[in-house]
Motif scaffolding. Structure first.
Motif, PDB file in Angstrom:
ATOM      1  N   GLU A 102       0.801  -1.230   0.000  1.00  0.00           N
ATOM      2  CA  GLU A 102       0.000   0.000   0.000  1.00  0.00           C
ATOM      3  C   GLU A 102       0.831   1.275   0.000  1.00  0.00           C
ATOM      4  OE1 GLU A 102      -3.653   0.463   2.022  1.00  0.00           O
ATOM      5  OE2 GLU A 102      -3.735  -1.643   2.645  1.00  0.00           O
ATOM      6  N   ILE A 103       1.884   1.322   0.803  1.00  0.00           N
ATOM      7  CA  ILE A 103       2.634   2.586   0.924  1.00  0.00           C
ATOM      8  C   ILE A 103       4.118   2.429   0.626  1.00  0.00           C
ATOM      9  CG2 ILE A 103       1.004   3.542   2.611  1.00  0.00           C
ATOM     10  CD1 ILE A 103       3.148   2.963   4.788  1.00  0.00           C
ATOM     11  N   GLY A 104       4.547   1.230   0.263  1.00  0.00           N
ATOM     12  CA  GLY A 104       5.967   1.016   0.039  1.00  0.00           C
ATOM     13  C   GLY A 104       6.726   0.893   1.351  1.00  0.00           C
ATOM     14  N   ARG A 105       7.968   1.258   1.327  1.00  0.00           N
ATOM     15  CA  ARG A 105       8.842   1.114   2.499  1.00  0.00           C
ATOM     16  C   ARG A 105       8.463   2.123   3.577  1.00  0.00           C
ATOM     17  NH1 ARG A 105      13.692   3.361   4.504  1.00  0.00           N
ATOM     18  NH2 ARG A 105      15.281   1.838   5.165  1.00  0.00           N
ATOM     19  N   PRO A 106       8.101   1.671   4.775  1.00  0.00           N
ATOM     20  CA  PRO A 106       7.824   2.619   5.854  1.00  0.00           C
ATOM     21  C   PRO A 106       9.132   3.199   6.400  1.00  0.00           C
ATOM     22  CG  PRO A 106       7.666   0.373   6.676  1.00  0.00           C
ATOM     23  CD  PRO A 106       7.909   0.267   5.191  1.00  0.00           C
ATOM     24  N   ASP A 107       9.028   4.364   7.011  1.00  0.00           N
ATOM     25  CA  ASP A 107      10.208   4.991   7.602  1.00  0.00           C
ATOM     26  C   ASP A 107      10.355   4.653   9.078  1.00  0.00           C
ATOM     27  OD1 ASP A 107      11.240   6.601   5.317  1.00  0.00           O
ATOM     28  OD2 ASP A 107       9.210   7.437   5.441  1.00  0.00           O
ATOM     29  N   ALA A 108       9.329   4.081   9.673  1.00  0.00           N
ATOM     30  CA  ALA A 108       9.386   3.597  11.051  1.00  0.00           C
ATOM     31  C   ALA A 108       8.154   2.746  11.320  1.00  0.00           C
ATOM     32  CB  ALA A 108       9.460   4.748  12.055  1.00  0.00           C
ATOM     33  N   VAL A 109       8.314   1.761  12.200  1.00  0.00           N
ATOM     34  CA  VAL A 109       7.209   0.902  12.613  1.00  0.00           C
ATOM     35  C   VAL A 109       7.172   0.902  14.133  1.00  0.00           C
ATOM     36  CG1 VAL A 109       6.231  -1.430  12.593  1.00  0.00           C
ATOM     37  CG2 VAL A 109       7.439  -0.568  10.567  1.00  0.00           C
ATOM     38  N   VAL A 110       5.987   1.044  14.698  1.00  0.00           N
ATOM     39  CA  VAL A 110       5.805   1.034  16.147  1.00  0.00           C
ATOM     40  C   VAL A 110       4.919  -0.142  16.516  1.00  0.00           C
ATOM     41  CG1 VAL A 110       5.092   2.342  18.180  1.00  0.00           C
ATOM     42  CG2 VAL A 110       5.917   3.554  16.146  1.00  0.00           C
ATOM     43  N   THR A 111       5.345  -0.919  17.489  1.00  0.00           N
ATOM     44  CA  THR A 111       4.566  -2.082  17.902  1.00  0.00           C
ATOM     45  C   THR A 111       4.668  -2.300  19.406  1.00  0.00           C
ATOM     46  OG1 THR A 111       4.215  -4.453  17.535  1.00  0.00           O
ATOM     47  CG2 THR A 111       6.495  -3.695  17.545  1.00  0.00           C
ATOM     48  N   ALA A 112       3.623  -2.874  19.973  1.00  0.00           N
ATOM     49  CA  ALA A 112       3.685  -3.331  21.353  1.00  0.00           C
ATOM     50  C   ALA A 112       4.361  -4.699  21.386  1.00  0.00           C
ATOM     51  CB  ALA A 112       2.280  -3.417  21.951  1.00  0.00           C
ATOM     52  N   VAL A 113       4.962  -5.029  22.521  1.00  0.00           N
ATOM     53  CA  VAL A 113       5.651  -6.312  22.681  1.00  0.00           C
ATOM     54  C   VAL A 113       5.173  -7.001  23.945  1.00  0.00           C
ATOM     55  CG1 VAL A 113       7.868  -7.462  23.031  1.00  0.00           C
ATOM     56  CG2 VAL A 113       7.715  -5.536  21.464  1.00  0.00           C
ATOM     57  N   GLY A 114       4.730  -8.259  23.791  1.00  0.00           N
ATOM     58  CA  GLY A 114       4.426  -9.119  24.924  1.00  0.00           C
ATOM     59  C   GLY A 114       5.460 -10.217  24.969  1.00  0.00           C
ATOM     60  N   GLY A 115       5.134 -11.360  24.357  1.00  0.00           N
ATOM     61  CA  GLY A 115       6.105 -12.441  24.270  1.00  0.00           C
ATOM     62  C   GLY A 115       7.098 -12.251  23.136  1.00  0.00           C
ATOM     63  N   GLY A 116       6.751 -11.369  22.199  1.00  0.00           N
ATOM     64  CA  GLY A 116       7.686 -11.040  21.132  1.00  0.00           C
ATOM     65  C   GLY A 116       7.353 -11.620  19.774  1.00  0.00           C
ATOM     66  N   GLY A 117       6.269 -12.390  19.665  1.00  0.00           N
ATOM     67  CA  GLY A 117       5.929 -13.006  18.395  1.00  0.00           C
ATOM     68  C   GLY A 117       5.637 -11.997  17.301  1.00  0.00           C
ATOM     69  N   LEU A 118       4.928 -10.924  17.632  1.00  0.00           N
ATOM     70  CA  LEU A 118       4.618  -9.899  16.639  1.00  0.00           C
ATOM     71  C   LEU A 118       5.885  -9.185  16.194  1.00  0.00           C
ATOM     72  CD1 LEU A 118       2.675  -8.210  14.964  1.00  0.00           C
ATOM     73  CD2 LEU A 118       2.207  -6.833  17.010  1.00  0.00           C
ATOM     74  N   LEU A 119       6.757  -8.850  17.138  1.00  0.00           N
ATOM     75  CA  LEU A 119       8.018  -8.191  16.795  1.00  0.00           C
ATOM     76  C   LEU A 119       8.843  -9.059  15.856  1.00  0.00           C
ATOM     77  CD1 LEU A 119      10.158  -5.973  17.124  1.00  0.00           C
ATOM     78  CD2 LEU A 119      10.971  -7.199  19.157  1.00  0.00           C
ATOM     79  N   ILE A 120       8.930 -10.338  16.139  1.00  0.00           N
ATOM     80  CA  ILE A 120       9.684 -11.243  15.269  1.00  0.00           C
ATOM     81  C   ILE A 120       9.080 -11.265  13.874  1.00  0.00           C
ATOM     82  CG2 ILE A 120      10.439 -13.632  14.903  1.00  0.00           C
ATOM     83  CD1 ILE A 120      10.214 -13.989  17.977  1.00  0.00           C
ATOM     84  N   GLY A 121       7.752 -11.333  13.799  1.00  0.00           N
ATOM     85  CA  GLY A 121       7.086 -11.348  12.509  1.00  0.00           C
ATOM     86  C   GLY A 121       7.352 -10.074  11.715  1.00  0.00           C
ATOM     87  N   ILE A 122       7.319  -8.938  12.388  1.00  0.00           N
ATOM     88  CA  ILE A 122       7.616  -7.669  11.721  1.00  0.00           C
ATOM     89  C   ILE A 122       9.026  -7.689  11.140  1.00  0.00           C
ATOM     90  CG2 ILE A 122       8.069  -5.218  12.147  1.00  0.00           C
ATOM     91  CD1 ILE A 122       5.712  -5.317  14.155  1.00  0.00           C
ATOM     92  N   MET A 123       9.979  -8.169  11.928  1.00  0.00           N
ATOM     93  CA  MET A 123      11.364  -8.202  11.455  1.00  0.00           C
ATOM     94  C   MET A 123      11.539  -9.196  10.308  1.00  0.00           C
ATOM     95  SD  MET A 123      12.350  -5.825  13.350  1.00  0.00           S
ATOM     96  CE  MET A 123      14.038  -5.755  12.755  1.00  0.00           C
ATOM     97  N   GLU A 124      10.850 -10.330  10.378  1.00  0.00           N
ATOM     98  CA  GLU A 124      10.925 -11.292   9.276  1.00  0.00           C
ATOM     99  C   GLU A 124      10.312 -10.698   8.006  1.00  0.00           C
ATOM    100  OE1 GLU A 124       9.286 -15.088  10.318  1.00  0.00           O
ATOM    101  OE2 GLU A 124      11.001 -15.612  11.588  1.00  0.00           O
TER     102      GLU A 124
ATOM    103  N   VAL B  36      16.395 -10.373  17.639  1.00  0.00           N
ATOM    104  CA  VAL B  36      16.094  -9.345  16.631  1.00  0.00           C
ATOM    105  C   VAL B  36      16.063  -7.953  17.251  1.00  0.00           C
ATOM    106  CG1 VAL B  36      14.848 -10.967  15.146  1.00  0.00           C
ATOM    107  CG2 VAL B  36      13.568  -9.606  16.826  1.00  0.00           C
ATOM    108  N   ALA B  37      15.720  -7.880  18.539  1.00  0.00           N
ATOM    109  CA  ALA B  37      15.669  -6.577  19.205  1.00  0.00           C
ATOM    110  C   ALA B  37      17.055  -5.982  19.409  1.00  0.00           C
ATOM    111  CB  ALA B  37      14.954  -6.696  20.547  1.00  0.00           C
ATOM    112  N   ARG B  38      18.090  -6.778  19.266  1.00  0.00           N
ATOM    113  CA  ARG B  38      19.461  -6.278  19.410  1.00  0.00           C
ATOM    114  C   ARG B  38      19.989  -5.673  18.118  1.00  0.00           C
ATOM    115  NH1 ARG B  38      22.899 -10.990  22.114  1.00  0.00           N
ATOM    116  NH2 ARG B  38      24.344  -9.277  22.568  1.00  0.00           N
ATOM    117  N   ARG B  39      19.203  -5.718  17.062  1.00  0.00           N
ATOM    118  CA  ARG B  39      19.634  -5.085  15.816  1.00  0.00           C
ATOM    119  C   ARG B  39      19.720  -3.567  16.021  1.00  0.00           C
ATOM    120  NH1 ARG B  39      16.288  -8.073  10.884  1.00  0.00           N
ATOM    121  NH2 ARG B  39      16.733 -10.237  11.500  1.00  0.00           N
ATOM    122  N   PRO B  40      20.612  -2.904  15.286  1.00  0.00           N
ATOM    123  CA  PRO B  40      20.831  -1.470  15.525  1.00  0.00           C
ATOM    124  C   PRO B  40      19.647  -0.582  15.199  1.00  0.00           C
ATOM    125  CG  PRO B  40      22.033  -2.226  13.575  1.00  0.00           C
ATOM    126  CD  PRO B  40      21.534  -3.455  14.274  1.00  0.00           C
TER     127      PRO B  40
END
Length: 341
Positions: free
Chosen positions: A170-192, A250-254
């Motif tokens: 829809e919008i191409g490459r985003p310039d930032a993504v904001v997400t909540a984190v619980g166990g981390g599954g969503l964060l991992i999916g975003i990074m993948e 993945v959270a340790r990425r710069p």
């Protein structure tokens, strides 16, 4: 990336257990942040949260793996919230059964949601750990049983990653993504998902937690996986005492930053979003929204008027009018960002 024309040992699967969700630009948030802010509306998933993607994909893969002529799968999940409802909804959409074991603290209106969705509900234990042990005991008695983990599983991460394909479409490459984190599954999916576009080390990602459920933040501070002694935040959907190992990696990425807000800040963000956009979210999702309202996002990344920021409105079912009224009365105060790392 999408999955189409799915079949299983039980015949064609009529539809996926998740759906494509709208990506909506918020004028109120855009003006506040001084850039383009888009909301990825995961609250419109069948189960009411992003969990439909990951858990739906896990259930789909399990059904696909059944040998021809095998009996229906019976899924077992341990969750008093979004993961349990996602498991029930996914199982029903795939023509299978689902049993959910919930802890004693689960509210009756959530248990009723699980029953109305078609799940068999058992109550056991004072914590998720205890109810998960009971879930696994029941699973061991069922030869057709399949365990449905809440967040720590590659199929779950894969399912979550598909939301990034929709965003890029829809919008191409985003310039930032904001997400909540619980166990981390969503964060991992975003990074993948970002990795599929070779942006997994470039697109800034802000991972938000509430104080008292900040196992990722504490792990990053200690540079090792940390298990919280207890969950003290009221944002129970973020209440994983320890995040998945992959989430820590993945959270340790710069390009990833960790932010923490108080329960009051997350609750106040829920109230403000209701006023600004007429959207009701639970407090766990409020942790992500608080990154915008508190200024944490501006402190973490450099943004311009042309920047495209996507906040994952992860949804959730632990919200109603009475709860929002309580948030407004008790918590709705000016927001101040906590330090990010």
């Amino acid at each position: 990336m999408t999955i189409q024309d799915t079949t299983s040992a039980h015949g064609p699967v009529p539809k996926l257990p998740w759906r494509k969700t709208p990506l909506i630009e918020s004028r109120a948030l855009s003006v506040l942040l001084g850039c383009q802010v888009y909301m990825k509306m995961e609250m419109f998933q069948p189960s009411g949260s992003f969990k439909s993607r990951g858990i739906g994909n896990h259930c789909l893969r399990a059904v696909e793996a059944c040998p021809a002529g095998s009996p229906p799968v019976h899924f077992y999940a341990s969750s008093g919230g979004n993961a349990g409802l996602a498991a029930v909804m996914a199982a029903r959409s795939l023509g299978q059964k689902c049993t959910v074991v919930v802890p004693e603290a689960t509210k009756e209106f959530m248990r009723e949601k699980l029953r109305l969705a078609g799940g068999e509900v058992f109550t056991y234990g004072k914590s998720w750990v205890e109810c998960d042990q009971e879930c696994r005991r029941l699973l061991a008695l069922d030869p057709d049983g399949v365990y449905c983990p809440p967040f720590d599983d590659p199929a779950i991460w894969e399912g979550h990653s598909y939301l990034m394909d929709e965003i890029y479409d829809e919008i191409g490459r985003p310039d930032a993504v904001v997400t909540a984190v619980g166990g981390g599954g969503l964060l991992i999916g975003i990074m993948e998902g970002l990795d599929r576009y070779q942006d997994g080390y470039d697109v800034p990602v802000l991972a938000m937690e509430t104080l008292g459920a900040d196992s990722l933040h504490q792990s990053l501070k200690e540079d090792q996986l940390v298990a919280l002694p207890a969950i003290t935040s009221i944002a129970t959907s973020l209440g994983a005492r320890q995040v998945a190992k992959k989430a820590f990696e993945v959270a340790r990425r710069p390009n990833v930053r960790s932010g923490v807000v108080t329960d009051a800040q997350a609750a106040s963000a829920c109230v403000r979003l209701l006023d600004d956009e007429r959207i009701a979210i639970e407090i766990s999702c409020g942790a992500a929204m608080a990154a915008i309202y508190s200024g944490a996002l501006k402190k973490s990344f450099r943004l311009t008027s042309e920047s495209k920021v996507v906040v994952i409105v992860c949804g959730g079912n632990s919200i109603n009018l009475a709860t929002l009224e309580e948030y407004r009365e008790v918590y709705h105060k000016p927001l101040v960002a906590e330090e990010t790392v």
